[in-house]
Write an enzyme that holds these catalytic residues in place. Structure first.
Site, PDB file in Angstrom:
ATOM      1  N   PHE A 249      57.533  28.358  45.816  1.00 60.36           N
ATOM      2  CA  PHE A 249      57.856  29.360  46.830  1.00 60.36           C
ATOM      3  C   PHE A 249      56.931  30.554  46.806  1.00 60.36           C
ATOM      4  O   PHE A 249      56.792  31.258  47.804  1.00 60.36           O
ATOM      5  CB  PHE A 249      59.305  29.840  46.662  1.00 60.36           C
ATOM      6  CG  PHE A 249      59.530  30.727  45.449  1.00 60.36           C
ATOM      7  CD1 PHE A 249      59.206  32.073  45.470  1.00 60.36           C
ATOM      8  CD2 PHE A 249      60.093  30.211  44.289  1.00 60.36           C
ATOM      9  CE1 PHE A 249      59.411  32.891  44.361  1.00 60.36           C
ATOM     10  CE2 PHE A 249      60.308  31.008  43.178  1.00 60.36           C
ATOM     11  CZ  PHE A 249      59.962  32.356  43.214  1.00 60.36           C
TER      12      PHE A 249
ATOM     13  N   LYS B 108      55.296  18.507  50.199  1.00 63.77           N
ATOM     14  CA  LYS B 108      56.697  18.916  50.071  1.00 63.77           C
ATOM     15  C   LYS B 108      56.692  20.367  49.606  1.00 63.77           C
ATOM     16  O   LYS B 108      56.611  20.664  48.420  1.00 63.77           O
ATOM     17  CB  LYS B 108      57.420  18.024  49.052  1.00 63.77           C
ATOM     18  CG  LYS B 108      58.946  17.880  49.310  1.00 63.77           C
ATOM     19  CD  LYS B 108      59.719  19.172  49.331  1.00 63.77           C
ATOM     20  CE  LYS B 108      59.920  19.772  47.962  1.00 63.77           C
ATOM     21  NZ  LYS B 108      60.772  21.020  48.001  1.00 63.77           N
TER      22      LYS B 108
ATOM     23  N   GLU C 259      61.632  24.744  49.872  1.00 67.35           N
ATOM     24  CA  GLU C 259      62.595  24.898  50.957  1.00 67.35           C
ATOM     25  C   GLU C 259      63.025  26.353  51.141  1.00 67.35           C
ATOM     26  O   GLU C 259      63.727  26.681  52.106  1.00 67.35           O
ATOM     27  CB  GLU C 259      63.826  24.018  50.702  1.00 67.35           C
ATOM     28  CG  GLU C 259      64.675  24.388  49.506  1.00 67.35           C
ATOM     29  CD  GLU C 259      64.175  23.801  48.187  1.00 67.35           C
ATOM     30  OE1 GLU C 259      64.970  23.747  47.228  1.00 67.35           O
ATOM     31  OE2 GLU C 259      62.979  23.425  48.108  1.00 67.35           O
TER      32      GLU C 259
ATOM     33  N   SER D 162      57.447  25.631  37.702  1.00 68.75           N
ATOM     34  CA  SER D 162      57.859  26.008  36.348  1.00 68.75           C
ATOM     35  C   SER D 162      57.542  24.902  35.348  1.00 68.75           C
ATOM     36  O   SER D 162      57.384  23.738  35.719  1.00 68.75           O
ATOM     37  CB  SER D 162      59.361  26.309  36.325  1.00 68.75           C
ATOM     38  OG  SER D 162      60.106  25.108  36.519  1.00 68.75           O
TER      39      SER D 162
ATOM     40  N   CYS E 200      52.227  33.014  38.875  1.00 72.25           N
ATOM     41  CA  CYS E 200      52.005  32.435  37.547  1.00 72.25           C
ATOM     42  C   CYS E 200      50.838  33.086  36.821  1.00 72.25           C
ATOM     43  O   CYS E 200      50.665  32.872  35.629  1.00 72.25           O
ATOM     44  CB  CYS E 200      51.794  30.929  37.652  1.00 72.25           C
ATOM     45  SG  CYS E 200      50.249  30.456  38.460  1.00 72.25           S
TER      46      CYS E 200
ATOM     47  N   GLU F  60      59.501  32.996  30.917  1.00 74.49           N
ATOM     48  CA  GLU F  60      58.732  33.423  32.076  1.00 74.49           C
ATOM     49  C   GLU F  60      59.703  34.086  33.047  1.00 74.49           C
ATOM     50  O   GLU F  60      60.497  33.427  33.706  1.00 74.49           O
ATOM     51  CB  GLU F  60      58.042  32.231  32.749  1.00 74.49           C
ATOM     52  CG  GLU F  60      57.179  32.657  33.934  1.00 74.49           C
ATOM     53  CD  GLU F  60      56.577  31.483  34.683  1.00 74.49           C
ATOM     54  OE1 GLU F  60      55.495  31.653  35.266  1.00 74.49           O
ATOM     55  OE2 GLU F  60      57.187  30.401  34.687  1.00 74.49           O
TER      56      GLU F  60
END
Length: 499
Positions: A149, A173, A176, A226, A281, A382
């Site tokens: 995201f 993909k 969402e 992740s 990240c 994280e």
């Protein structure tokens, strides 16, 4: 309410599941959009579309591919404000940050435009009498990309432009949580002349992901997200015989030596820790201050952090926006509220922050934790939010040992005026990307992006030369031809006979 559907075979497709997911405006907390969630049948449809398109795209000429990509690059440039506005509306990041994301994605599109040189093979002549050996690279088929995201345009553009330039077809993909940018990227590709089915966008949740990981017609999977999910993606897809590059999480450290320019280091720490609300990240989430530098550095970071303007991403005065969801906001806040009990000094606590007129938004202020221990939750996890931890060490060696003990190895940085110290650091630190007086060392497009240890699962980094190698497979051809002068009697090639 706005509806986002799949993009399969060059057109919008509702799908068969009948399931829809909510998309929230992070600045208001209001649900503004619903996104289609794919069924297993929808996965089959998207992959079948990509497989059918591969039959012709995989054998198309390099000039045909790059012609489309050059047109695509021009369209992306013309629509960059529109793409950025979609990112701001669904992710929450400020418009300037969203524009920067689009610009970074465009770098990889530009790299793909020059794919002709990247796909050149090798040739060795006369390795034996009349024997030549050549190496070539060929496309691999249908590739799936599963993206996060936090960069809904940039990370997809790190994947599919190179993949399709190499002759593959692609099923994307996206997250969402902020799906609209991906659809616009696909629509613009169709407008640029990309054949139907070469780039497909499949929205969904775990059903879509697991369907792609196990699908027999998907040859490779690219992932950014992740570490726990990256590990699962790698284990599952490789068990089905697929190539996988799965980029995981991070805990990026910035080592500040006593000789560093502390104003520059403080500026860098604030921008790298709090930019994009810390939802990246490559964010610096741990500053390692060496010896006497710590007190002054913490004071300078605090002074700068207190001046950051937080507000809606579409407000030009905002320097930082909200977090993506309410649940994520609450999780980030929990690391700050629990920090003191685990021995940290809470220098700045942003958990009570809100924006007038937008009280239901997913707001959190900037938080700064000093004297953080390596066994605390705020250090080990994280956080993926605007929380900066400061750890104190006495020596350079202690600092590097602390950093190398982390299970993550994505990016790291050192701030110093000493070239010898910087050179030693870049060789000794265990991370895939290193910055010297650069807090976020994201490589340019023609180098590759990727970490070490629990920050990467698979053998290939993303984009650059590693990306080209991931999206192609090598083939070696050994050739031996008889000399024309030895042709059988009756065959005349115009060569003098040897005997």
């Amino acid at each position: 309410m706005k509806t986002v559907t799949h993009w399969i075979g060059g057109k919008s497709v509702d799908g068969t599941s009948g399931n829809w997911g909510p998309v929230t405006d992070p600045a208001t907390g209001a649900v503004t959009t619903q996104v289609a969630l794919a069924s297993a049948a929808d996965v089959d449809t998207a992959v079948a579309s990509a497989k059918a398109a591969y039959a012709t795209w995989g054998t198309s000429s390099l000039s045909a591919r790059t012609t489309v990509l050059f047109r695509y690059r021009a369209l992306l440039d013309a629509h960059r404000d529109e793409i950025a506005a979609l990112i701001t509306a669904e992710h929450g990041k400020v418009h300037s940050d969203a524009l920067g994301e689009v610009a970074r994605g465009l770098e990889i599109v530009e790299l793909a435009c020059g794919i002709t040189t990247q796909l050149k093979g090798e040739l060795s002549t006369q390795v034996s009498s009349r024997v030549d050996v050549s190496s070539i690279r060929q496309s691999i088929g249908v590739v799936a990309g599963i993206t996060p995201f936090n960069f809904p345009a940039m990370v997809p553009m790190w994947m599919f432009p190179l993949a399709i330039a190499c002759g593959n077809t692609f099923v994307l993909k996206p997250s969402e949580k902020d799906p609209s940018a991906a659809n616009l990227l696909a629509e613009l590709a169709t407008e640029a002349g990309l054949p139907d089915g070469v780039l497909n966008v499949l929205h969904g949740d775990k059903v879509a992901v697991e369907g792609l990981l196990s699908h027999p017609d998907v040859a490779a999977v690219s992932f950014v997200g992740s570490t726990p999910i990256a590990r699962h993606i790698h284990a599952t897809a490789t068990a089905y015989g697929k190539r996988v590059q799965a980029l995981g999480g991070a805990k990026n450290h910035m080592l500040v030596l006593p000789d560093a320019d502390l104003d520059a280091a403080a500026d860098a720490a604030v921008s790298a820790a709090y930019g994009s609300a810390g939802e990246r990240c490559m964010a610096i989430s741990a500053v390692v201050a060496v010896a006497s530098v710590a007190d002054e550095l913490v004071a300078k970071i605090r002074e700068r952090a207190e001046k950051i303007t937080i507000g809606p991403g579409n407000d030009p005065s905002s320097e930082m926006g909200p977090l993506i969801t309410r649940a994520h906001r609450d999780k980030v806040a929990s690391y700050v509220t629990g920090a003191a009990a685990q021995g940290a000094e809470v220098v700045l606590d942003g958990t009570g922050f809100t924006v007038e007129g937008h009280e239901d938004g997913h707001w959190i202020g900037l938080s700064l934790l000093d004297r953080v221990s390596t066994d605390s939750d705020a250090y080990k996890d994280e956080i993926f939010g605007p929380v900066l931890c400061v750890l104190r060490v006495e020596t350079y060696e202690e600092g590097v040992a602390l950093m190398n003990a982390s299970p993550f190895g994505n990016g790291t940085a050192i701030f110093t005026r000493d070239g010898g110290a910087a050179r030693r650091f870049q060789l000794e630190v265990e991370a895939g990307m290193v910055g010297v007086n650069v807090p976020i060392p994201v490589p340019v497009g023609y180098h590759s992006f990727g970490g070490w240890k629990d920050s990467l699962f698979g053998d290939h980094h993303i984009y650059g030369n590693d990306g080209v190698h991931f999206y192609t497979r090598g083939k070696v051809v050994t050739t031996r031809w008889p000399d024309p002068a030895d042709a059988p009697a009756g065959v005349d090639l115009g060569f003098p006979r040897n005997h």
